[in-house]
Each structure stands twice: as structure tokens, then as C-alpha cells.
Design a protein around this motif. Structure first.
Motif, short mmCIF file in Angstrom:
data_model
loop_
_atom_site.label_atom_id
_atom_site.label_comp_id
_atom_site.label_asym_id
_atom_site.label_seq_id
_atom_site.Cartn_x
_atom_site.Cartn_y
_atom_site.Cartn_z
N UNK A 31 0.80 -1.22 0.00
CA UNK A 31 0.00 0.00 0.00
C UNK A 31 0.84 1.27 0.00
N UNK A 32 2.14 1.13 0.19
CA UNK A 32 2.99 2.29 0.39
C UNK A 32 3.98 2.48 -0.76
N UNK A 33 4.21 3.73 -1.09
CA UNK A 33 5.39 4.05 -1.88
C UNK A 33 6.61 3.89 -0.97
N UNK A 34 7.72 3.52 -1.57
CA UNK A 34 8.94 3.27 -0.80
C UNK A 34 10.08 4.11 -1.35
N UNK A 35 10.93 4.53 -0.46
CA UNK A 35 12.07 5.32 -0.90
C UNK A 35 13.35 4.94 -0.18
N UNK A 36 14.45 5.29 -0.81
CA UNK A 36 15.78 5.21 -0.20
C UNK A 36 16.33 6.62 -0.06
N UNK A 37 16.86 6.90 1.09
CA UNK A 37 17.53 8.16 1.36
C UNK A 37 18.90 7.85 1.93
N UNK A 95 18.95 4.82 4.35
CA UNK A 95 17.70 4.55 5.04
C UNK A 95 16.62 4.21 4.03
N UNK A 96 15.77 3.26 4.38
CA UNK A 96 14.57 3.05 3.59
C UNK A 96 13.40 3.69 4.33
N UNK A 97 12.39 4.05 3.57
CA UNK A 97 11.25 4.77 4.12
C UNK A 97 9.98 4.37 3.38
N UNK A 98 8.86 4.47 4.09
CA UNK A 98 7.56 4.14 3.50
C UNK A 98 6.62 5.31 3.71
N UNK A 99 5.79 5.57 2.71
CA UNK A 99 4.83 6.66 2.83
C UNK A 99 3.97 6.75 1.60
N UNK A 100 3.09 7.73 1.62
CA UNK A 100 2.24 8.01 0.47
C UNK A 100 1.96 9.50 0.41
N UNK A 101 1.87 10.07 -0.78
CA UNK A 101 2.19 9.45 -2.07
C UNK A 101 3.69 9.38 -2.30
N UNK A 102 4.08 8.85 -3.42
CA UNK A 102 5.50 8.78 -3.73
C UNK A 102 6.06 10.20 -3.79
N UNK A 106 11.95 13.86 2.21
CA UNK A 106 11.86 12.96 3.37
C UNK A 106 10.62 13.21 4.20
N UNK A 107 10.11 14.43 4.21
CA UNK A 107 8.94 14.74 5.04
C UNK A 107 7.70 13.97 4.62
N UNK A 108 7.69 13.48 3.38
CA UNK A 108 6.52 12.75 2.89
C UNK A 108 6.46 11.33 3.41
N UNK A 109 7.52 10.86 4.03
CA UNK A 109 7.60 9.47 4.47
C UNK A 109 7.42 9.40 5.98
N UNK A 110 6.47 8.56 6.41
CA UNK A 110 6.16 8.49 7.83
C UNK A 110 6.87 7.37 8.57
N UNK A 111 7.42 6.43 7.83
CA UNK A 111 8.06 5.28 8.46
C UNK A 111 9.49 5.16 7.95
N UNK A 112 10.42 4.90 8.87
CA UNK A 112 11.83 4.84 8.54
C UNK A 112 12.50 3.64 9.19
#
Length: 122
Positions: A31-37, A95-102, A106-112
Motif C-alpha cells: 500500500x505504500x510508496x517506498x524510498x531510499x535516502x 535509510x529506507x522509508x515508507x509513505x504516500x504518495x510517492x 523525506x517529510x513525505x515518508x512516515x516510516x523509517x
């Protein structure tokens, strides 16, 4: 809640490769977009790559475009980033992160996750 745990970091010579993994648990990963920072010492956290929740759209920072590839396995709840042609300037905690929308911020991601160290020697 989504719990994220990164792995795969380490020490590699310039020009080498690493693959980072991020294992997710908790709420439905797909359900989440995922990112790497990443964050280098003395620098702000910066965007590396992101992938849409169904694994369609991907986005990359200019500094890694053509060298890094982000992917996800929703069946296994794992996010990856394949890092090739590594440079000393890629040295950072990733770091990987999960959030929505893509997003690329970094502020768009709620989980790290807790981060994994990547060190590239020259």
C-alpha cells in the motif's frame, strides 16, 4: 505501523557494487510508496530513489541515475536498491522509508528504518 529493517551495507571499493535490502512488516507493504535516502556525515539527509506502491513508477536522484536501481517484491515485503559503479561520494548511512504518495522529500515518508552504513573506498 510499518517496521522497516535495512541490511546489505558494508565496505566496498570504488567501482564495486552492493545491494541493499529493506524488510518490511506490519501494515500492508504494497500500500505504500517506498524510498531510499542517505545521509553522509555533516550533511543533510538526501533523496536517492523511490518506487510507486505497485512497483511501476520509479524516481532517482541525478547523482545515482544510471548506477542505482530500485525495486520491490510485494510478495516478500522487501525493498531493494542495487548500487553499481559506486563512488566514494556514495558513502553514507542509507535509510529506507515508507509513505504516500510517492515523493522525493523525506517529510513525505512516515516510516523509517534504522539505516545501514555504506562505505566506498577510493
Amino acid at each position: 505501523q510499518v517496521q522497516l529493517v535495512e541490511s546489505g551495507g558494508g565496505l566496498v571499493q570504488a567501482g564495486g557494487s552492493l545491494r541493499l535490502s529493506c524488510a518490511a512488516s506490519g501494515r500492508t507493504f504494497s500500500n505504500y510508496a517506498m524510498g531510499w535516502f542517505r545521509q553522509a556525515p555533516g550533511k543533510e539527509r538526501e533523496f536517492v530513489a523511490a518506487i510507486q506502491w505497485r512497483g511501476g513508477a520509479t524516481y532517482y536522484a541525478d547523482s545515482v541515475k544510471g548506477r542505482f536501481t530500485i525495486s520491490r517484491d510485494n510478495a516478500k515485503n522487501i525493498l531493494y536498491v542495487q548500487m553499481n559503479s559506486l563512488k566514494p561520494e556514495d558513502t553514507a548511512v542509507y535509510y529506507c522509508a515508507a509513505g504516500n504518495p510517492i515523493a522525493v522529500v523525506s517529510l513525505a515518508y512516515g516510516y523509517w528504518g534504522q539505516g545501514t552504513q555504506v562505505t566506498v573506498s577510493s
